[in-house]
Design a protein around this motif. Structure first.
Motif, PDB file in Angstrom:
ATOM      1  N   PHE A 238     -16.230   0.419  27.813  1.00  0.00           N
ATOM      2  CA  PHE A 238     -17.629   0.863  27.807  1.00  0.00           C
ATOM      3  C   PHE A 238     -18.546  -0.310  28.142  1.00  0.00           C
ATOM      4  N   THR A 239     -18.252  -1.451  27.540  1.00  0.00           N
ATOM      5  CA  THR A 239     -18.922  -2.706  27.832  1.00  0.00           C
ATOM      6  C   THR A 239     -17.855  -3.792  27.823  1.00  0.00           C
ATOM      7  N   GLU A 240     -18.244  -5.034  28.000  1.00  0.00           N
ATOM      8  CA  GLU A 240     -17.283  -6.134  27.955  1.00  0.00           C
ATOM      9  C   GLU A 240     -16.661  -6.272  26.579  1.00  0.00           C
ATOM     10  N   GLN A 241     -17.398  -5.832  25.527  1.00  0.00           N
ATOM     11  CA  GLN A 241     -16.924  -6.008  24.154  1.00  0.00           C
ATOM     12  C   GLN A 241     -16.296  -4.751  23.559  1.00  0.00           C
ATOM     13  N   HIS A 242     -16.626  -3.579  24.056  1.00  0.00           N
ATOM     14  CA  HIS A 242     -16.169  -2.315  23.472  1.00  0.00           C
ATOM     15  C   HIS A 242     -15.226  -1.589  24.429  1.00  0.00           C
ATOM     16  N   ALA A 243     -14.101  -1.109  23.869  1.00  0.00           N
ATOM     17  CA  ALA A 243     -13.135  -0.347  24.663  1.00  0.00           C
ATOM     18  C   ALA A 243     -12.664   0.863  23.864  1.00  0.00           C
ATOM     19  N   GLY A 244     -12.491   1.979  24.559  1.00  0.00           N
ATOM     20  CA  GLY A 244     -11.909   3.170  23.959  1.00  0.00           C
ATOM     21  C   GLY A 244     -10.493   3.363  24.462  1.00  0.00           C
ATOM     22  N   ILE A 245      -9.600   3.803  23.581  1.00  0.00           N
ATOM     23  CA  ILE A 245      -8.182   3.944  23.926  1.00  0.00           C
ATOM     24  C   ILE A 245      -7.685   5.324  23.533  1.00  0.00           C
ATOM     25  N   LEU A 246      -6.924   5.935  24.409  1.00  0.00           N
ATOM     26  CA  LEU A 246      -6.231   7.190  24.119  1.00  0.00           C
ATOM     27  C   LEU A 246      -4.775   7.004  24.503  1.00  0.00           C
ATOM     28  N   ARG A 247      -3.870   7.244  23.538  1.00  0.00           N
ATOM     29  CA  ARG A 247      -2.434   7.102  23.805  1.00  0.00           C
ATOM     30  C   ARG A 247      -1.693   8.337  23.318  1.00  0.00           C
ATOM     31  N   VAL A 248      -0.771   8.796  24.130  1.00  0.00           N
ATOM     32  CA  VAL A 248       0.089   9.922  23.777  1.00  0.00           C
ATOM     33  C   VAL A 248       1.535   9.414  23.791  1.00  0.00           C
ATOM     34  N   GLU A 249       2.249   9.650  22.692  1.00  0.00           N
ATOM     35  CA  GLU A 249       3.631   9.188  22.559  1.00  0.00           C
ATOM     36  C   GLU A 249       4.557  10.354  22.214  1.00  0.00           C
ATOM     37  N   SER A 250       5.825  10.176  22.544  1.00  0.00           N
ATOM     38  CA  SER A 250       6.837  11.142  22.139  1.00  0.00           C
ATOM     39  C   SER A 250       8.194  10.449  22.126  1.00  0.00           C
ATOM     40  N   TYR A 251       9.048  10.852  21.179  1.00  0.00           N
ATOM     41  CA  TYR A 251      10.393  10.287  21.137  1.00  0.00           C
ATOM     42  C   TYR A 251      11.343  11.252  20.446  1.00  0.00           C
ATOM     43  N   ASP A 252      12.620  11.106  20.789  1.00  0.00           N
ATOM     44  CA  ASP A 252      13.691  11.893  20.179  1.00  0.00           C
ATOM     45  C   ASP A 252      14.819  10.934  19.858  1.00  0.00           C
ATOM     46  N   ASP A 253      14.856  10.480  18.603  1.00  0.00           N
ATOM     47  CA  ASP A 253      15.781   9.442  18.150  1.00  0.00           C
ATOM     48  C   ASP A 253      16.958  10.098  17.434  1.00  0.00           C
ATOM     49  N   LYS A 254      18.092  10.197  18.126  1.00  0.00           N
ATOM     50  CA  LYS A 254      19.283  10.807  17.540  1.00  0.00           C
ATOM     51  C   LYS A 254      19.943   9.894  16.510  1.00  0.00           C
ATOM     52  N   LEU A 255      19.811   8.577  16.700  1.00  0.00           N
ATOM     53  CA  LEU A 255      20.445   7.621  15.808  1.00  0.00           C
ATOM     54  C   LEU A 255      19.925   7.778  14.380  1.00  0.00           C
ATOM     55  N   ASN A 256      18.615   8.021  14.239  1.00  0.00           N
ATOM     56  CA  ASN A 256      18.008   8.199  12.919  1.00  0.00           C
ATOM     57  C   ASN A 256      17.582   9.645  12.657  1.00  0.00           C
ATOM     58  N   ASN A 257      17.993  10.550  13.570  1.00  0.00           N
ATOM     59  CA  ASN A 257      17.717  11.977  13.409  1.00  0.00           C
ATOM     60  C   ASN A 257      16.223  12.238  13.186  1.00  0.00           C
ATOM     61  N   LYS A 258      15.396  11.713  14.093  1.00  0.00           N
ATOM     62  CA  LYS A 258      13.954  11.860  13.957  1.00  0.00           C
ATOM     63  C   LYS A 258      13.303  12.006  15.328  1.00  0.00           C
ATOM     64  N   SER A 259      12.363  12.914  15.423  1.00  0.00           N
ATOM     65  CA  SER A 259      11.583  13.071  16.652  1.00  0.00           C
ATOM     66  C   SER A 259      10.141  13.366  16.270  1.00  0.00           C
ATOM     67  N   ASP A 260       9.222  12.997  17.153  1.00  0.00           N
ATOM     68  CA  ASP A 260       7.809  13.161  16.836  1.00  0.00           C
ATOM     69  C   ASP A 260       7.018  13.123  18.134  1.00  0.00           C
ATOM     70  N   ALA A 261       5.850  13.734  18.104  1.00  0.00           N
ATOM     71  CA  ALA A 261       4.868  13.612  19.175  1.00  0.00           C
ATOM     72  C   ALA A 261       3.582  13.114  18.525  1.00  0.00           C
ATOM     73  N   ILE A 262       2.941  12.141  19.151  1.00  0.00           N
ATOM     74  CA  ILE A 262       1.817  11.441  18.530  1.00  0.00           C
ATOM     75  C   ILE A 262       0.669  11.338  19.531  1.00  0.00           C
ATOM     76  N   ALA A 263      -0.549  11.579  19.045  1.00  0.00           N
ATOM     77  CA  ALA A 263      -1.754  11.335  19.828  1.00  0.00           C
ATOM     78  C   ALA A 263      -2.617  10.347  19.054  1.00  0.00           C
ATOM     79  N   ILE A 264      -3.064   9.300  19.721  1.00  0.00           N
ATOM     80  CA  ILE A 264      -3.823   8.230  19.077  1.00  0.00           C
ATOM     81  C   ILE A 264      -5.155   8.047  19.795  1.00  0.00           C
ATOM     82  N   VAL A 265      -6.228   8.072  19.016  1.00  0.00           N
ATOM     83  CA  VAL A 265      -7.572   7.799  19.527  1.00  0.00           C
ATOM     84  C   VAL A 265      -8.058   6.520  18.865  1.00  0.00           C
TER      85      VAL A 265
END
Length: 341
Positions: free
Chosen positions: A279-306
């Motif tokens: 937005f300016t030199e000092q301010h930034a906005g971030i949007l991240r979308v993640e997903s994983y399917d971990d068979k080793l630890n039997n866990k999966s998730d979808a994540i949205a980060i603002v």
């Protein structure tokens, strides 16, 4: 505690002598030796839990002479953690000094460079930013923690070619124990990997692959003996593709990878797409979308980060984010303050 750290960081960000600039370290006499460091603190609110943490406190020594350069980084991790669950308060401290990175480089010429010691693996983009203040968000993408070892204790060789763009090839070799196995996401005694990257203008593409042998398991609930040797060490293989588009105003970043044993897939996929807007030199906005399917630890998730990052000056970062998880019990708010000096 958090208020004291906040005041300290603001004072540091306002103070600057002519001989010293925050974030650039201090030269010792006229020697090829500089000393710097950083610290980070954070707050997390998740469900009925509030956590205040003084996490990273690090000292870095670095310098160069002729064709040689070096770095040594030592760090306290989770130095002080104060957790409130309902009316219950719990305080933990980790006063062990960890060896994060210690390595020596030799640059033969503009094309070839050799490294020996413990170093951050040049895998993807995020793993090359081990210092909190340099990263865009407080949290790290899950893929960075589960697909490959973050550090190698061994040797590496790099080749760079400069034409219309920059082509770089890295080879990573480890055939020994980790210099500090307490400070790595996997405890390995073997790692062989490669990095292939090409950068032209605002675009960078990377491909990574490798093999490593995980020799210990980690159970944080076992405080006295957290590490146990595996009867059958895990022989694991990983592959990662990454891309980045970076301009003065925008940045788009993506990494996607997989991990497997010889006989089965241990992580079907793990990756993220992240967009950043200044937005300016000092301010930034971030949007991240993640997903994983971990068979080793039997866990999966979808994540949205603002998230939002404010840098009054570049070596000071004040970051906040909210995470939405498909595993709703893990929805959380994070706030952090980090300073490089």
């Amino acid at each position: 505690m958090f208020k004291i750290i906040t005041v300290l960081a603001l004072v540091l960000s306002l103070y600057a002598e002519e001989e010293y600039r925050l974030g650039e370290g201090v030269q010792v006499a006229s020697l090829p030796f500089f000393v710097g460091g950083y610290f980070s603190s954070d707050y997390r609110n998740m469900n009925n839990e509030n956590r205040y943490r003084l996490d990273d406190i690090a000292v870095i020594g670095y310098g160069s002479y002729d064709k040689f350069s070096y770095m040594a980084e030592f760090e306290y991790k989770a130095f002080y953690v104060e957790t409130y669950t309902g009316d219950t308060k719990n305080i933990t401290r980790d006063t062990k000094i960890h060896t994060e990175r210690v390595y020596l480089d030799y640059k033969l010429d503009e094309n070839y460079m050799f490294r020996v010691g413990k170093y951050s693996n040049p895998i993807g983009f995020w793993n090359l930013l081990p210092v909190n203040v340099l990263r865009d968000t407080t949290s790290t993408p899950v893929s960075v923690n589960i697909l490959f070892p973050k550090f190698t204790t061994g040797a590496s060789a790099s080749y760079s070619s400069y034409d219309e763009g920059e082509l770089k090839i890295d080879l990573m070799i480890q055939n020994n124990n980790d210099l500090d196995h307490d400070y790595n996401n996997y405890i390995v005694d073997k790692h062989y990997g490669f990095n292939l990257s090409y950068e032209q203008g605002d675009y960078t593409l990377k491909a990574n692959g490798g093999y490593f042998r995980n020799v210990m398991s980690y159970d944080p609930s076992e405080a006295d003996e957290p590490y146990e040797s595996l009867t059958n060490p895990e022989e694991l293989y990983y592959f990662l593709l990454s891309g980045k588009y970076d301009t003065q105003k925008y940045q788009f970043l993506s990494e996607i990878g997989t991990q497997r044993k010889e006989s089965e897939i241990t992580t079907n996929y793990a990756g993220y797409i992240q967009g950043l807007y200044h937005f300016t030199e000092q301010h930034a906005g971030i949007l991240r979308v993640e997903s994983y399917d971990d068979k080793l630890n039997n866990k999966s998730d979808a994540i949205a980060i603002v998230g939002h990052t404010y840098r009054p000056i570049y070596p000071v970062a004040i970051k906040s984010e909210y995470q939405f998880h498909s595993l709703h019990a893990e929805n959380q708010f994070l706030f952090s303050l980090s300073v490089m000096f």
